[in-house]
Every structure is written in structure tokens, then in C-alpha cells.
Write a protein that holds these residues in place. Structure first.
Motif, PDB file in Angstrom:
ATOM      1  N   ARG A   5       1.967 -21.014   8.458  1.00  0.00           N
ATOM      2  CA  ARG A   5       2.111 -20.812   7.017  1.00  0.00           C
ATOM      3  C   ARG A   5       1.399 -19.527   6.590  1.00  0.00           C
ATOM      4  O   ARG A   5       1.934 -18.735   5.810  1.00  0.00           O
ATOM      5  N   THR A   6       0.195 -19.319   7.110  1.00  0.00           N
ATOM      6  CA  THR A   6      -0.526 -18.084   6.800  1.00  0.00           C
ATOM      7  C   THR A   6       0.214 -16.868   7.369  1.00  0.00           C
ATOM      8  O   THR A   6       0.323 -15.828   6.709  1.00  0.00           O
ATOM      9  N   ILE A   7       0.726 -17.003   8.589  1.00  0.00           N
ATOM     10  CA  ILE A   7       1.501 -15.906   9.181  1.00  0.00           C
ATOM     11  C   ILE A   7       2.695 -15.555   8.306  1.00  0.00           C
ATOM     12  O   ILE A   7       2.998 -14.369   8.084  1.00  0.00           O
ATOM     13  N   ASN A   8       3.368 -16.564   7.779  1.00  0.00           N
ATOM     14  CA  ASN A   8       4.536 -16.276   6.959  1.00  0.00           C
ATOM     15  C   ASN A   8       4.159 -15.560   5.670  1.00  0.00           C
ATOM     16  O   ASN A   8       4.899 -14.701   5.181  1.00  0.00           O
ATOM     17  N   GLN A   9       3.002 -15.889   5.123  1.00  0.00           N
ATOM     18  CA  GLN A   9       2.558 -15.160   3.939  1.00  0.00           C
ATOM     19  C   GLN A   9       2.268 -13.699   4.278  1.00  0.00           C
ATOM     20  O   GLN A   9       2.549 -12.801   3.485  1.00  0.00           O
ATOM     21  N   CYS A  10       1.708 -13.461   5.451  1.00  0.00           N
ATOM     22  CA  CYS A  10       1.510 -12.083   5.900  1.00  0.00           C
ATOM     23  C   CYS A  10       2.851 -11.372   6.068  1.00  0.00           C
ATOM     24  O   CYS A  10       3.027 -10.218   5.630  1.00  0.00           O
ATOM     25  N   ASN A  11       3.805 -12.041   6.706  1.00  0.00           N
ATOM     26  CA  ASN A  11       5.131 -11.451   6.896  1.00  0.00           C
ATOM     27  C   ASN A  11       5.779 -11.109   5.565  1.00  0.00           C
ATOM     28  O   ASN A  11       6.452 -10.074   5.416  1.00  0.00           O
ATOM     29  N   THR A  12       5.609 -11.982   4.572  1.00  0.00           N
ATOM     30  CA  THR A  12       6.205 -11.759   3.256  1.00  0.00           C
ATOM     31  C   THR A  12       5.619 -10.519   2.595  1.00  0.00           C
ATOM     32  O   THR A  12       6.344  -9.698   2.022  1.00  0.00           O
ATOM     33  N   VAL A  13       4.297 -10.356   2.666  1.00  0.00           N
ATOM     34  CA  VAL A  13       3.660  -9.168   2.097  1.00  0.00           C
ATOM     35  C   VAL A  13       4.138  -7.911   2.820  1.00  0.00           C
ATOM     36  O   VAL A  13       4.461  -6.893   2.187  1.00  0.00           O
ATOM     37  N   ILE A  14       4.198  -7.962   4.149  1.00  0.00           N
ATOM     38  CA  ILE A  14       4.621  -6.789   4.923  1.00  0.00           C
ATOM     39  C   ILE A  14       6.046  -6.375   4.550  1.00  0.00           C
ATOM     40  O   ILE A  14       6.349  -5.179   4.433  1.00  0.00           O
ATOM     41  N   GLU A  15       6.919  -7.358   4.309  1.00  0.00           N
ATOM     42  CA  GLU A  15       8.304  -7.045   3.976  1.00  0.00           C
ATOM     43  C   GLU A  15       8.488  -6.624   2.525  1.00  0.00           C
ATOM     44  O   GLU A  15       9.232  -5.681   2.223  1.00  0.00           O
ATOM     45  N   ARG A  16       7.826  -7.326   1.601  1.00  0.00           N
ATOM     46  CA  ARG A  16       8.146  -7.181   0.192  1.00  0.00           C
ATOM     47  C   ARG A  16       7.241  -6.226  -0.583  1.00  0.00           C
ATOM     48  O   ARG A  16       7.670  -5.647  -1.581  1.00  0.00           O
ATOM     49  N   ALA A  17       5.984  -6.094  -0.159  1.00  0.00           N
ATOM     50  CA  ALA A  17       5.054  -5.278  -0.943  1.00  0.00           C
ATOM     51  C   ALA A  17       5.505  -3.828  -1.100  1.00  0.00           C
ATOM     52  O   ALA A  17       5.321  -3.240  -2.186  1.00  0.00           O
ATOM     53  N   PRO A  18       6.088  -3.176  -0.072  1.00  0.00           N
ATOM     54  CA  PRO A  18       6.491  -1.775  -0.262  1.00  0.00           C
ATOM     55  C   PRO A  18       7.470  -1.567  -1.407  1.00  0.00           C
ATOM     56  O   PRO A  18       7.500  -0.481  -2.014  1.00  0.00           O
ATOM     57  N   GLY A  19       8.256  -2.577  -1.735  1.00  0.00           N
ATOM     58  CA  GLY A  19       9.209  -2.438  -2.828  1.00  0.00           C
ATOM     59  C   GLY A  19       8.556  -2.239  -4.181  1.00  0.00           C
ATOM     60  O   GLY A  19       9.179  -1.703  -5.106  1.00  0.00           O
ATOM     61  N   ALA A  20       7.311  -2.656  -4.317  1.00  0.00           N
ATOM     62  CA  ALA A  20       6.626  -2.511  -5.603  1.00  0.00           C
ATOM     63  C   ALA A  20       6.252  -1.073  -5.906  1.00  0.00           C
ATOM     64  O   ALA A  20       5.994  -0.725  -7.060  1.00  0.00           O
ATOM     65  N   LEU A  21       6.228  -0.214  -4.889  1.00  0.00           N
ATOM     66  CA  LEU A  21       5.899   1.196  -5.137  1.00  0.00           C
ATOM     67  C   LEU A  21       6.887   1.837  -6.106  1.00  0.00           C
ATOM     68  O   LEU A  21       6.495   2.625  -6.987  1.00  0.00           O
ATOM     69  N   ALA A  22       8.160   1.534  -5.953  1.00  0.00           N
ATOM     70  CA  ALA A  22       9.178   2.129  -6.820  1.00  0.00           C
ATOM     71  C   ALA A  22       9.178   1.523  -8.216  1.00  0.00           C
ATOM     72  O   ALA A  22       9.693   2.134  -9.160  1.00  0.00           O
TER      73      ALA A  22
END
Length: 499
Positions: free
Chosen positions: A108-125
């Protein structure tokens, strides 16, 4: 500067993201933060990263950090409050229905890490106030914690499924086969290299520097991983980055009556590199393990006071200060999680001693082990590191070996393991320390595991456990039966098939 978070926010997010699920690796957060509408601002990214740390405060995960590292080792003894499945492990009876083999909170913790790695870069735009530097720091935290979680899984289970993408919707639930331990450790090492590049050196705040990922906490994990991978030059490089930083040091023990409070009760001393930060709102699960208030499950094994911390035969008042920090002589109570001071105990609502992943003493002793394992004549340098830790603690002459040959790898590894047992008693490291050294060079030191059985297992169970340990697969947990039922791509650890 990264937006500061509070642990009340962490607790709130934990409640949101820690709900359970029914199908294997269908571990998506269920609070809506995975949707495209969420990843719009740096504050939302910060909240998601905070949720990663919060998920590690889950009692089911935090307990396993302790139990996986201690239950099969030789420092604990069962007490009246022990759970039946814990006692079965101590007796060498491990089966795939034992809930301790449930790895779900780690994934579950790993999946939260995976989610941040995938989705966080989109917030830059989306957020013009969000900088690449801030994003990099958040990604560094996610990569490092993903690596740490997989490191625990690989050391505990051997081969495990390796999932590096986020599960964010029902149609993404997957059934993965296991990946070899060696490949998982390779991925861990690669994640840590990325994390080291991206992570910050400091948050400008001592609490964050100890409770969040920095470059130095990445280096500490790297050193540990490289010891497991038998890459000793790399382990030494990682430890040197911490040692040469000048940011850490041993808490003075001798003639310092505040030693216990500074290192364990207060929790964020100069010795701490990375720890789980429990507090009044989110207390730890360790106090109930050892307190009579809730039915003490474990006490220290008798050998802890007889062999690990033997008394001074000449001066009864002379003692290794770590002995009193680890265990109460009169009751056998494990004190690191019960004490506010060396004499004053906590109450249950004060049960927020931090869980220490890495501290400076660990860095010194990991470097000593790497120097010795190279078997290239650097034993004297390793001895100096060991004695630096011993001097801090007033280690007694009875635990010394003044005639040790620093160029004997066997003798030096034995000495390091004995010192690690004293220094990290009940800190979740003992099983991993012994297994790591036993398996080196194709299990050239199987005797270390065998001796641990002889020292700790019930007399009527010793031979059975020794026979089991001849099979290297028995050194790892079985795959939890529920996971086998819900994921047909998984195969049971060969040792447990048909048992």
C-alpha cells in the motif's frame, strides 16, 4: 523551500488513504487524490507525499518492522500476552496463514509512492508557483521510500512481485508474478540513486531532517543495501558521505545523564538519520507489546543480560549504559519503548517513541562491516570504528576481545555482530544482521544462523529448526495464503509448498 506539513495533517491523510481492499495489488488510495482533478497544486502534491509517511505509521506496518527483524532472532522471549501466531514463529512453526506474512501494508505504501512518481510531475504545468526543485525533492522522497519498502520485502520474503506503476482504478488491478530477490535489490539500488540525485540536504528544520527523506537518509539505506548486495566499496562510499558531512555524531553516553532521553525519548538528536515520527496524535504500537498495562507480549531473552550485557564481575556499579536502556533487570521489560528516562516509565498516551530506521552508530558499524568483508587488510580501521561506538557506551571489558586478529574476517564479523546486538537491541535489526552475514559468499557462515537457534529456540524445537534452516528458502516468509488465492500468478516459496 518545501511547504511545511504538520503531523495532524499526516494523521488526517492516513485515515483517508489507509482503507483496505479485496483484490491483490488493488491498493489504490480511495480518497479521490488519484484523479486528474487532484494534481493541480504544489499543496496537493505535498499532501500526497505526507500520505506516504502517514501510511508507514499504520500499526500493521510498524509492528512488522519490529517483528520481522526480531521474532526469529535471539533477543526476545515470549510472555503471557503473546499472540498465538507470534509464538508459532518463535517455535519455528511458520505457515502461510500466519498474518505476519501479510505484506499488504508495504505494498500500500509502495503504491502511494508509485502514484506520486507518476502524477506529481503533472502539477508543474498547473501551478506556476510550483518549481522543478520542489518537485524533485518530492520525487526523491517517493523513490527513497519505495526503495526502503522493497528492501524490507526482499530481505523478508526473498523473491517478491515488483510493481513500479500506480494502481489508481479498478481496471488497473494486476496479478504479478514474483521477481527474483537479486533483481528487486537492483531496482532498490537504482531507485536510491535517483533519490540521492533529487532529495534535499536539509529542510531547515530538525524534525523534518530526521523524519523525512534527505540525501543522508538515502545514503544510509544505500549502505545497508550494498552490504546485502556484497558491494563493499559502494557501501563504504555511502557511509563516508554521511561521516564526512559533519552533520551527525554519536550522542555522548558516558557521564551524560540525559543520554537516554536525547537518543530515545526526545527522538531527534544529532545521531538520528531517519526515523518514523510518532506523536501524541499517532502513538506507536510498541508500548502495548512490552507493557503490563495491555498484557505484555514479549520480554528480553535471558541471554540478553547474561551474554549480550554481562555484568562487571568486579564492580557491580559499572555497566554498559546500553544495558539499562534496553531492558529492566528485575522484570525483563524492553525499555526503549517504555521509558521516558532510564528510570521513569511512559504511560500509554505517551507512547510516541520514534521508530529509528538509521542512526549514526549504524553508519559506523556498517562501514566497519564493509571494510572487513572486503578482506583486504583494513581490519584496524574497522576496529577503530567499533571502539568509537563502544567508548560512547562504556562497553565492558568482558565483551571485548583484546587479542582479536583484525585481519581475520571471521573473528571481526563475529565481533561486529556482537556489538550490533548490544547497540541495536530491540531496534528491529537482529534477524537481518545475522542473515546478511550468514548468506555472504554463498552461505559461508551458516553457523551464525545455527548458533542463533541454539541460543534461543526451545530445547525440544532446536533440532527441528536446525534441519529447516538447511534449506535457504526457510530463511524467508511464506507468501500469505490470501495472496495466493487472489493472485494466480504467484507461486509459494518452495519451502512452504505442501506444508
Amino acid at each position: 523551500m518545501l511547504k511545511k506539513y504538520t503531523y495532524k495533517a499526516a494523521l488526517a491523510l492516513l485515515i483517508l488513504v489507509s482503507s483496505s481492499c479485496d483484490s491483490w495489488l488493488d491498493l489504490k488510495p480511495e480518497n479521490g487524490i488519484v484523479g486528474d482533478e487532484f494534481w493541480k497544486t504544489k499543496e496537493q502534491v505535498n499532501s500526497a507525499v505526507t500520505g506516504i509517511y502517514s501510511s508507514m505509521l499504520d500499526p500493521d506496518l510498524a509492528e512488522k518492522l519490529f517483528l520481522w527483524g526480531e521474532l526469529r532472532a535471539d533477543m526476545l522471549q515470549a510472555n503471557t500476552g503473546i499472540r498465538s501466531y507470534e509464538l508459532e514463529v518463535m517455535n519455528g512453526n511458520i505457515v502461510d496463514t500466519n498474518p505476519l506474512s501479510n505484506w499488504r501494508p508495504f505494498y500500500r505504501t509502495i503504491n502511494q509512492c508509485n502514484t506520486v512518481i507518476e502524477r506529481a510531475p503533472g502539477a508543474l504545468a498547473e501551478d506556476r508557483t510550483f518549481t522543478q526543485e520542489q518537485l524533485n525533492a518530492y520525487l526523491g522522497e517517493a523513490y527513497a521510500i519505495r526503495a526502503l519498502m522493497y528492501f524490507y520485502l526482499a530481505r523478508s520474503f526473498g523473491d517478491v512481485p515488483l510493481k513500479l506503476t500506480a494502481t489508481i482504478s479498478d481496471d488497473q488491478a494486476v496479478a504479478l508474478a514474483k521477481t527474483s530477490q537479486a533483481k528487486v535489490l537492483d531496482q532498490v539500488a537504482n531507485d536510491l540513486l535517483k533519490a540521492e540525485e533529487l532529495a534535499v540536504i536539509t529542510y531547515g528544520n530538525s524534525t523534518f531532517n530526521k523524519g523525512r527523506i534527505t540525501k543522508y537518509s538515502v545514503n544510509a539505506i544505500q549502505a545497508d543495501v550494498y552490504l546485502w548486495k556484497e558491494k563493499y566499496d559502494s557501501a563504504i562510499i555511502a557511509t563516508n558521505k554521511i561521516i564526512n558531512s559533519g552533520q551527525f555524531g554519536l550522542v555522548q553516553g558516558v557521564n551524560n545523564p540525559q543520554w537516554f532521553q536525547q537518543l530515545y525519548a526526545q527522538g531527534n538528536s544529532s545521531e538520528i538519520i531517519f526515523s518514523l515520527q510518532f506523536n501524541q496524535q499517532r502513538t506507536n504500537p510498541f508500548f502495548p507489546m512490552f507493557s503490563t498495562v495491555t498484557g505484555r507480549r514479549f520480554v528480553a531473552a535471558s541471554r540478553v543480560l547474561e551474554d549480550v550485557f554481562p555484568p562487571d564481575p568486579v564492580d557491580v556499579l559499572n555497566a554498559d549504559i546500553r544495558a539499562n536502556a534496553a531492558v529492566r533487570v528485575s522484570t525483563g521489560a524492553v525499555w526503549k519503548y517504555l521509558g521516558l528516562t532510564e528510570e521513569e516509565s511512559r504511560t500509554q498516551d505517551q507512547s510516541f517513541a520514534h521508530w529509528i530506521f538509521y542512526r549514526y552508530a549504524d553508519v559506523l558499524l556498517m562501514k566497519a562491516e564493509a571494510l572487513v568483508a572486503q578482506d583486504n587488510g583494513k581490519g584496524e580501521e574497522a576496529l577503530e570504528l567499533i571502539y568509537r561506538v563502544r567508548r560512547r557506551a562504556n562497553a565492558l571489558p568482558g565483551t571485548d576481545n583484546p587479542d582479536i586478529n583484525p585481519n581475520s574476517m571471521r573473528d571481526m564479523i563475529d565481533f561486529i555482530l556482537e556489538e550490533r546486538a548490544r547497540e541495536f537491541a530491540f531496534e528491529g535489526k537482529r534477524w537481518y544482521d545475522v542473515l546478511r552475514n550468514a548468506r555472504r559468499a554463498n552461505y559461508s557462515r551458516q553457523d551464525l544462523l545455527n548458533q542463533m537457534v541454539i541460543d534461543s529456540a526451545p530445547a525440544d524445537r532446536q533440532q527441528s529448526i536446525l534441519n529447516k534452516y538447511k534449506d535457504q528458502n526457510s530463511h524467508y516468509w511464506p507468501i500469505f495464503q490470501y495472496e495466493l488465492t487472489t493472485n494466480k500468478s504467484l507461486e509459494q516459496n518452495p519451502f512452504y509448498k505442501g506444508r
